[in-house]
Design a protein around this motif. Structure first.
Motif, PDB file in Angstrom:
ATOM      1  N   ASN A 124     -19.359  34.198   7.050  1.00  0.00           N
ATOM      2  CA  ASN A 124     -18.668  32.934   7.288  1.00  0.00           C
ATOM      3  C   ASN A 124     -18.413  32.243   5.956  1.00  0.00           C
ATOM      4  OD1 ASN A 124     -18.807  33.223  10.119  1.00  0.00           O
ATOM      5  ND2 ASN A 124     -20.906  32.434  10.116  1.00  0.00           N
ATOM      6  N   THR A 125     -17.212  31.829   5.788  1.00  0.00           N
ATOM      7  CA  THR A 125     -16.833  31.148   4.561  1.00  0.00           C
ATOM      8  C   THR A 125     -16.005  29.917   4.916  1.00  0.00           C
ATOM      9  OG1 THR A 125     -16.789  33.234   3.343  1.00  0.00           O
ATOM     10  CG2 THR A 125     -15.673  31.361   2.330  1.00  0.00           C
ATOM     11  N   ALA A 126     -16.355  28.784   4.338  1.00  0.00           N
ATOM     12  CA  ALA A 126     -15.619  27.534   4.558  1.00  0.00           C
ATOM     13  C   ALA A 126     -15.408  26.849   3.215  1.00  0.00           C
ATOM     14  CB  ALA A 126     -16.382  26.619   5.509  1.00  0.00           C
ATOM     15  N   ALA A 127     -14.233  26.376   3.040  1.00  0.00           N
ATOM     16  CA  ALA A 127     -13.893  25.686   1.790  1.00  0.00           C
ATOM     17  C   ALA A 127     -13.009  24.493   2.119  1.00  0.00           C
ATOM     18  CB  ALA A 127     -13.177  26.632   0.823  1.00  0.00           C
ATOM     19  N   GLY A 128     -13.259  23.396   1.459  1.00  0.00           N
ATOM     20  CA  GLY A 128     -12.457  22.199   1.655  1.00  0.00           C
ATOM     21  C   GLY A 128     -12.197  21.492   0.342  1.00  0.00           C
ATOM     22  N   LYS A 129     -11.039  20.902   0.253  1.00  0.00           N
ATOM     23  CA  LYS A 129     -10.651  20.211  -0.970  1.00  0.00           C
ATOM     24  C   LYS A 129      -9.819  19.000  -0.578  1.00  0.00           C
ATOM     25  CE  LYS A 129      -9.390  22.613  -4.506  1.00  0.00           C
ATOM     26  NZ  LYS A 129      -8.592  23.465  -5.422  1.00  0.00           N
ATOM     27  N   GLY A 130     -10.109  17.895  -1.191  1.00  0.00           N
ATOM     28  CA  GLY A 130      -9.361  16.675  -0.934  1.00  0.00           C
ATOM     29  C   GLY A 130      -9.137  15.887  -2.208  1.00  0.00           C
ATOM     30  N   GLU A 131      -8.000  15.233  -2.285  1.00  0.00           N
ATOM     31  CA  GLU A 131      -7.661  14.463  -3.480  1.00  0.00           C
ATOM     32  C   GLU A 131      -6.723  13.339  -3.085  1.00  0.00           C
ATOM     33  OE1 GLU A 131      -5.853  15.170  -7.999  1.00  0.00           O
ATOM     34  OE2 GLU A 131      -6.245  16.850  -6.646  1.00  0.00           O
ATOM     35  N   ALA A 132      -6.997  12.138  -3.549  1.00  0.00           N
ATOM     36  CA  ALA A 132      -6.167  10.974  -3.259  1.00  0.00           C
ATOM     37  C   ALA A 132      -6.085  10.102  -4.501  1.00  0.00           C
ATOM     38  CB  ALA A 132      -6.739  10.175  -2.084  1.00  0.00           C
ATOM     39  N   ALA A 133      -4.931   9.496  -4.671  1.00  0.00           N
ATOM     40  CA  ALA A 133      -4.711   8.633  -5.829  1.00  0.00           C
ATOM     41  C   ALA A 133      -3.762   7.509  -5.429  1.00  0.00           C
ATOM     42  CB  ALA A 133      -4.139   9.414  -7.010  1.00  0.00           C
ATOM     43  N   ALA A 134      -3.984   6.324  -5.982  1.00  0.00           N
ATOM     44  CA  ALA A 134      -3.134   5.165  -5.723  1.00  0.00           C
ATOM     45  C   ALA A 134      -2.970   4.374  -7.002  1.00  0.00           C
ATOM     46  CB  ALA A 134      -3.742   4.291  -4.630  1.00  0.00           C
ATOM     47  N   ASN A 135      -1.767   3.912  -7.225  1.00  0.00           N
ATOM     48  CA  ASN A 135      -1.452   3.122  -8.416  1.00  0.00           C
ATOM     49  C   ASN A 135      -0.453   2.045  -8.020  1.00  0.00           C
ATOM     50  OD1 ASN A 135      -1.157   2.114 -10.937  1.00  0.00           O
ATOM     51  ND2 ASN A 135      -0.153   3.890 -11.831  1.00  0.00           N
ATOM     52  N   ASN A 136      -0.889   0.791  -8.042  1.00  0.00           N
ATOM     53  CA  ASN A 136      -0.064  -0.331  -7.606  1.00  0.00           C
ATOM     54  C   ASN A 136       0.102  -1.314  -8.755  1.00  0.00           C
ATOM     55  OD1 ASN A 136       0.003   0.635  -4.883  1.00  0.00           O
ATOM     56  ND2 ASN A 136      -2.066  -0.144  -4.623  1.00  0.00           N
ATOM     57  N   VAL A 137       1.331  -1.739  -8.964  1.00  0.00           N
ATOM     58  CA  VAL A 137       1.660  -2.704 -10.014  1.00  0.00           C
ATOM     59  C   VAL A 137       2.461  -3.836  -9.377  1.00  0.00           C
ATOM     60  CG1 VAL A 137       2.812  -3.098 -12.219  1.00  0.00           C
ATOM     61  CG2 VAL A 137       1.659  -0.917 -11.786  1.00  0.00           C
ATOM     62  N   PHE A 138       2.030  -5.066  -9.599  1.00  0.00           N
ATOM     63  CA  PHE A 138       2.708  -6.241  -9.039  1.00  0.00           C
ATOM     64  C   PHE A 138       2.730  -7.314 -10.122  1.00  0.00           C
ATOM     65  CE2 PHE A 138       2.717  -9.525  -5.336  1.00  0.00           C
ATOM     66  CZ  PHE A 138       4.013  -9.874  -5.667  1.00  0.00           C
ATOM     67  N   THR A 139       3.894  -7.662 -10.592  1.00  0.00           N
ATOM     68  CA  THR A 139       4.050  -8.672 -11.631  1.00  0.00           C
ATOM     69  C   THR A 139       5.070  -9.711 -11.172  1.00  0.00           C
ATOM     70  OG1 THR A 139       5.753  -7.372 -12.761  1.00  0.00           O
ATOM     71  CG2 THR A 139       3.467  -7.057 -13.477  1.00  0.00           C
ATOM     72  N   GLY A 140       4.926 -10.903 -11.680  1.00  0.00           N
ATOM     73  CA  GLY A 140       5.847 -11.978 -11.334  1.00  0.00           C
ATOM     74  C   GLY A 140       5.177 -13.325 -11.542  1.00  0.00           C
ATOM     75  N   THR A 141       5.874 -14.384 -11.175  1.00  0.00           N
ATOM     76  CA  THR A 141       5.360 -15.740 -11.270  1.00  0.00           C
ATOM     77  C   THR A 141       5.646 -16.484  -9.979  1.00  0.00           C
ATOM     78  OG1 THR A 141       7.411 -16.519 -12.306  1.00  0.00           O
ATOM     79  CG2 THR A 141       5.598 -15.881 -13.776  1.00  0.00           C
ATOM     80  N   ILE A 142       4.750 -17.386  -9.615  1.00  0.00           N
ATOM     81  CA  ILE A 142       4.923 -18.222  -8.439  1.00  0.00           C
ATOM     82  C   ILE A 142       4.182 -19.531  -8.687  1.00  0.00           C
ATOM     83  CG2 ILE A 142       2.954 -17.126  -7.297  1.00  0.00           C
ATOM     84  CD1 ILE A 142       4.262 -17.720  -4.627  1.00  0.00           C
ATOM     85  N   THR A 143       4.756 -20.607  -8.242  1.00  0.00           N
ATOM     86  CA  THR A 143       4.137 -21.923  -8.366  1.00  0.00           C
ATOM     87  C   THR A 143       3.539 -22.314  -7.021  1.00  0.00           C
ATOM     88  OG1 THR A 143       5.684 -22.584 -10.094  1.00  0.00           O
ATOM     89  CG2 THR A 143       4.505 -24.324  -8.959  1.00  0.00           C
ATOM     90  N   VAL A 144       2.255 -22.630  -7.024  1.00  0.00           N
ATOM     91  CA  VAL A 144       1.530 -22.952  -5.795  1.00  0.00           C
ATOM     92  C   VAL A 144       1.121 -24.417  -5.819  1.00  0.00           C
ATOM     93  CG1 VAL A 144       0.714 -20.587  -5.463  1.00  0.00           C
ATOM     94  CG2 VAL A 144      -0.640 -22.178  -6.834  1.00  0.00           C
ATOM     95  N   THR A 145       0.675 -24.906  -4.667  1.00  0.00           N
ATOM     96  CA  THR A 145       0.299 -26.303  -4.497  1.00  0.00           C
ATOM     97  C   THR A 145      -1.185 -26.411  -4.218  1.00  0.00           C
ATOM     98  OG1 THR A 145       2.484 -26.754  -3.570  1.00  0.00           O
ATOM     99  CG2 THR A 145       0.806 -28.430  -3.247  1.00  0.00           C
ATOM    100  N   VAL A 146      -1.815 -27.407  -4.770  1.00  0.00           N
ATOM    101  CA  VAL A 146      -3.222 -27.688  -4.473  1.00  0.00           C
ATOM    102  C   VAL A 146      -3.293 -28.309  -3.085  1.00  0.00           C
ATOM    103  CG1 VAL A 146      -5.283 -28.952  -5.169  1.00  0.00           C
ATOM    104  CG2 VAL A 146      -3.739 -28.026  -6.900  1.00  0.00           C
ATOM    105  N   ILE A 147      -3.969 -27.631  -2.161  1.00  0.00           N
ATOM    106  CA  ILE A 147      -4.062 -28.136  -0.794  1.00  0.00           C
ATOM    107  C   ILE A 147      -5.430 -28.742  -0.502  1.00  0.00           C
ATOM    108  CG2 ILE A 147      -2.325 -26.531   0.059  1.00  0.00           C
ATOM    109  CD1 ILE A 147      -4.533 -24.777   1.141  1.00  0.00           C
ATOM    110  N   GLU A 148      -6.396 -28.512  -1.389  1.00  0.00           N
ATOM    111  CA  GLU A 148      -7.720 -29.097  -1.166  1.00  0.00           C
ATOM    112  C   GLU A 148      -8.495 -29.057  -2.481  1.00  0.00           C
ATOM    113  OE1 GLU A 148     -11.726 -28.495   1.646  1.00  0.00           O
ATOM    114  OE2 GLU A 148      -9.965 -27.190   1.875  1.00  0.00           O
TER     115      GLU A 148
END
Length: 226
Positions: A124-148
């Protein structure tokens, strides 16, 4: 009952369907996303006793006070610089081998056979391989309000930016806890310095609707085993 009353629901159906396609995407940011400034006691007293001069004590700040946000209704510009990268890799291997053999001497009960030899093997022979990768880039500007303004002086901010491009709309939302000491002299702070940050980028329109599975297909996928 007239034909108009019967056909009226059918004529209104496309209107409801078109309205459903332009709904605002739901959000998880802190609510509300904007707040009006509260009336301060010094401003209230100054408004009751106007002096007629250019300088008004209730609406101006001290000479040595900067323009950083510190009250409800003030605004802060947030520079969004989110760059996340994650990778995982796994490799598993399993091998199992077994064998069995048996033999016996002369057997008179089997004509023409004087020796019986039995052999068996398994592997009996079993082999498993897994690979995952994520790369997220988010740039910009936003003006928010002080609510508290919290008890320790930190600011709870929230805001939204809507950008309409063609027949679609883009929504940028941000909320979180801001430490006033991290706000620079230009009343700007980086998104990486905001605690409990919730940053969203969502779309609405024909293009975003085309990327979503239909409700009937989602219904069948809930109980189909294949």
């Amino acid at each position: 009952m007239s034909k108009w009353l019967v056909a009226r629901p059918l004529l209104m159906l496309p209107v409801f369907l078109l309205g459903a396609c332009t709904t605002v995407p739901p959000t998880n940011v802190h609510q509300p996303m904007s707040a009006r400034p509260a009336q301060r006691p010094d401003a209230l007293a100054a408004s009751l006793a106007a002096t007629g001069s250019i300088y008004q004590a209730g609406t101006s700040r001290t000479l040595f006070e900067d323009r950083r946000a510190r009250y409800v209704g003030d605004t802060i510009t947030v520079t969004i610089t989110e760059n996340t990268s994650a990778a995982t890799k796994s490799n598993n291997s399993l091998s199992k081998t077994g064998s069995i053999s048996a033999s016996s001497g002369p057997n008179v009960n089997l004509p023409g056979k004087s020796l019986i030899e039995l052999k068996g093997s398994s592997s009996n022979t079993a082999a498993g391989k897994g690979e995952a990768a994520a790369n997220n880039v988010f740039t910009g500007t936003i003006t928010v309000t002080v609510i508290e303004v919290l008890a320790n002086g930190n600011l709870l901010v929230s805001g939204e930016k809507q950008v309409a491009i063609g027949h679609g709309q883009e929504y940028i939302r941000l909320s979180g806890i801001v430490n006033p000491y991290f706000v620079n002299a230009a009343n700007t702070i980086a998104s990486s310095q905001i605690a409990d940050a919730r940053i969203e980028y969502k779309e609405s329109g024909a293009i975003s609707e085309a990327q979503v599975m239909g409700w009937l297909a989602r219904f069948f996928l809930t109980f189909l085993p294949f």
